[in-house]
Write a protein that holds these residues in place. Structure first.
Motif: not given
Length: 217
Positions: A166, A182, A185-186, A189, A194-199, A201
């Motif tokens: 986290r 943060s 992270r931005t 991305y 990408v837009q999300t952590d899923v993207d 991954t």
């Protein structure tokens, strides 16, 4: 005598390296660690000449951040990074973090020993298979992994995100404010589109940064 510490979260792998190096003249394994944090404490106490550092240790600061901190803490201790992956982005990012050597875990024992001796004498070394692959990619005009566009710090944050950590955990480990994490992270991305952590991954799986959907190495 070249004093070596081995840093890897897998005890069996550490035992294998220790066995290989125990058969070499003028090389002594003086300690082992299972995490980046433990490696820093051990290196400060033992002052080794070489640190064999696993890149993809789950949890904590990981190998890239440990390499950066170790290079600053003990400039005379040279880091050889060890990874399961031979592709970008790791070689460039680890060089930026201060590593002098880069080997895949599948390299022959002879190459490991050769790299260790060369790095100990002040010469950088890159795994022969990695060097060949990078040259072929350049000749073929391949763009390689999009992750190579990340800075060493951005890649470190990326690996911690992929490890499921986290923002608060990353903040505490890297001594950064949550707001700064943060921001990283931005920026990650944006660079990787990408837009999300899923993207993120899925992209990491596609480029071999994590294997078969697993964060373990």
């Amino acid at each position: 005598m070249i004093k070596v510490i081995i840093v890897d979260d897998h005890a069996l792998f550490r035992a294998g390296l220790r066995l290989i190096l125990a058969q070499q003249d003028q090389i002594e394994v003086v300690g082992e660690a299972a995490s980046g944090e433990e490696a820093l404490r051990l290196a400060k106490r033992l002052e080794p000449d070489i640190c064999l550092m696993d890149v993809q240790m789950p949890g904590g600061m990981g190998g890239i951040e440990a390499t950066r901190r170790l290079s600053r803490l003990l400039p005379n201790c040279r880091v050889i990074a060890l990874t399961m992956l031979g592709d970008d982005p790791f070689p460039a990012q680890l060089r930026e973090a201060g590593a002098m050597g880069y080997l895949t875990k599948g390299c022959p024992a002879e190459e490991l020993v050769k790299a260790l001796r060369l790095v100990a004498s002040g010469h950088p070394y890159v795994d022969s298979s990695v060097a060949q692959a990078r040259m072929l990619a350049q000749w073929g005009g391949e763009t390689g992994s999009p992750f190579k566009e990340l800075s060493a710090r951005e890649l470190q944050v990326t690996m911690m995100i992929l490890d499921g950590q986290r923002t608060q955990d990353i903040s505490a480990t890297l001594s950064l404010s949550p707001k700064t994490v943060s921001t990283y992270r931005t920026r990650i991305y944006e660079k990787l589109a990408v837009q999300t952590d899923v993207d993120l991954t899925r992209l990491a799986m596609r480029h071999g940064l994590i294997n078969d959907g697993s964060k373990d190495t």
